[in-house]
Design a protein around this motif. Structure first.
Motif, PDB file in Angstrom:
ATOM      1  N   THR A  50      37.488  -5.984 -19.099  1.00 57.50           N
ATOM      2  CA  THR A  50      37.246  -6.937 -20.720  1.00 57.50           C
ATOM      3  C   THR A  50      38.448  -6.458 -21.434  1.00 57.50           C
ATOM      4  OG1 THR A  50      34.796  -6.800 -20.386  1.00 57.50           O
ATOM      5  CG2 THR A  50      35.600  -6.961 -22.641  1.00 57.50           C
ATOM      6  N   VAL A  51      39.095  -7.445 -21.815  1.00 61.59           N
ATOM      7  CA  VAL A  51      40.112  -6.974 -23.068  1.00 61.59           C
ATOM      8  C   VAL A  51      39.720  -7.455 -24.490  1.00 61.59           C
ATOM      9  CG1 VAL A  51      42.273  -7.687 -23.550  1.00 61.59           C
ATOM     10  CG2 VAL A  51      41.819  -7.745 -21.329  1.00 61.59           C
ATOM     11  N   ASN A  52      39.447  -6.473 -25.308  1.00 67.31           N
ATOM     12  CA  ASN A  52      39.091  -6.803 -26.650  1.00 67.31           C
ATOM     13  C   ASN A  52      40.010  -7.499 -27.337  1.00 67.31           C
ATOM     14  OD1 ASN A  52      36.778  -5.265 -26.148  1.00 67.31           O
ATOM     15  ND2 ASN A  52      37.507  -3.437 -27.013  1.00 67.31           N
ATOM     16  N   ALA A  53      39.431  -8.030 -28.431  1.00 62.62           N
ATOM     17  CA  ALA A  53      40.161  -8.769 -29.392  1.00 62.62           C
ATOM     18  C   ALA A  53      40.909  -7.857 -30.384  1.00 62.62           C
ATOM     19  CB  ALA A  53      39.280  -9.875 -30.196  1.00 62.62           C
ATOM     20  N   THR A  54      41.857  -8.126 -30.956  1.00 53.73           N
ATOM     21  CA  THR A  54      42.682  -6.981 -31.841  1.00 53.73           C
ATOM     22  C   THR A  54      42.949  -7.632 -33.219  1.00 53.73           C
ATOM     23  OG1 THR A  54      44.134  -5.742 -32.125  1.00 53.73           O
ATOM     24  CG2 THR A  54      45.063  -7.424 -30.785  1.00 53.73           C
ATOM     25  N   ASP A  55      42.888  -6.997 -34.195  1.00 49.90           N
ATOM     26  CA  ASP A  55      43.578  -7.165 -35.259  1.00 49.90           C
ATOM     27  C   ASP A  55      44.749  -6.362 -35.801  1.00 49.90           C
ATOM     28  OD1 ASP A  55      41.903  -9.410 -36.106  1.00 49.90           O
ATOM     29  OD2 ASP A  55      40.344  -7.908 -36.919  1.00 49.90           O
ATOM     30  N   ALA A  56      45.222  -5.632 -34.586  1.00 46.05           N
ATOM     31  CA  ALA A  56      46.222  -4.672 -34.714  1.00 46.05           C
ATOM     32  C   ALA A  56      47.410  -5.037 -34.577  1.00 46.05           C
ATOM     33  CB  ALA A  56      45.924  -3.474 -33.886  1.00 46.05           C
ATOM     34  N   ILE A 109      36.077  -0.467 -30.897  1.00 48.51           N
ATOM     35  CA  ILE A 109      36.659  -0.369 -32.448  1.00 48.51           C
ATOM     36  C   ILE A 109      37.676  -1.256 -32.377  1.00 48.51           C
ATOM     37  CG2 ILE A 109      37.404   1.234 -34.210  1.00 48.51           C
ATOM     38  CD1 ILE A 109      35.966   3.407 -32.759  1.00 48.51           C
ATOM     39  N   VAL A 110      37.729  -2.093 -33.302  1.00 49.57           N
ATOM     40  CA  VAL A 110      39.128  -3.073 -33.722  1.00 49.57           C
ATOM     41  C   VAL A 110      39.283  -2.888 -35.015  1.00 49.57           C
ATOM     42  CG1 VAL A 110      39.571  -5.581 -33.515  1.00 49.57           C
ATOM     43  CG2 VAL A 110      37.936  -4.493 -31.798  1.00 49.57           C
ATOM     44  N   ALA A 111      40.608  -2.737 -35.159  1.00 48.27           N
ATOM     45  CA  ALA A 111      41.197  -2.622 -36.362  1.00 48.27           C
ATOM     46  C   ALA A 111      40.650  -3.977 -37.550  1.00 48.27           C
ATOM     47  CB  ALA A 111      42.690  -2.501 -36.338  1.00 48.27           C
TER      48      ALA A 111
END
Length: 129
Positions: A50-56, A109-111
């Motif tokens: 599973t690849v998380n979405a990111t805002d980083a 935890i996603v930025a």
């Protein structure tokens, strides 16, 4: 049960990075793969994870990003080879194998953007001699 950790890192200046684990992963352990992708806003993929979405986002136009992928090991994994999102380049991959951690649920935890306040203070005039 105590946690234990095995890690590794592979970076390349030319892209298409992948990583070979130091040992075959143990069944039931949590595998976490950190994927650094350049020049694409589209998420990379990693088969079976599973690849998380990111805002980083970082870099020019925030098109460079760090993604976190995870899965519970089936005991056969020996490497991780992510595929970049369209137009992107994977330039670094690292992994962690965690023993004694979660076996069914992974909290992520996603930025996120944090807005702050700015205050300007005018200093008194100074005279130099």
């Amino acid at each position: 049960m105590a946690l234990s950790l095995r890690t590794g890192l592979q970076a390349t200046g030319t892209g298409n990075a992948s990583i070979t684990f130091s040992l075959t992963a143990n069944s039931g352990n949590l595998l976490v793969v950190f994927i650094n992708q350049l020049t694409s806003l589209l998420a990379p993929t990693l088969s079976g994870y599973t690849v998380n979405a990111t805002d980083a986002g970082f870099g020019a136009s925030l098109v460079d990003s760090l993604y976190v992928a995870y899965k519970i090991s089936n005991g056969t994994e020996t490497s991780a080879t992510p595929t970049a999102g369209s137009g992107g380049t994977i330039n670094a991959v690292s992994y962690a194998e965690i023993t004694g951690g979660p076996s069914t649920t992974v909290d992520t935890i996603v930025a996120s953007a944090i807005t702050g306040t700015q205050t300007s203070i005018t200093s008194p005039a100074y005279t130099t001699t």
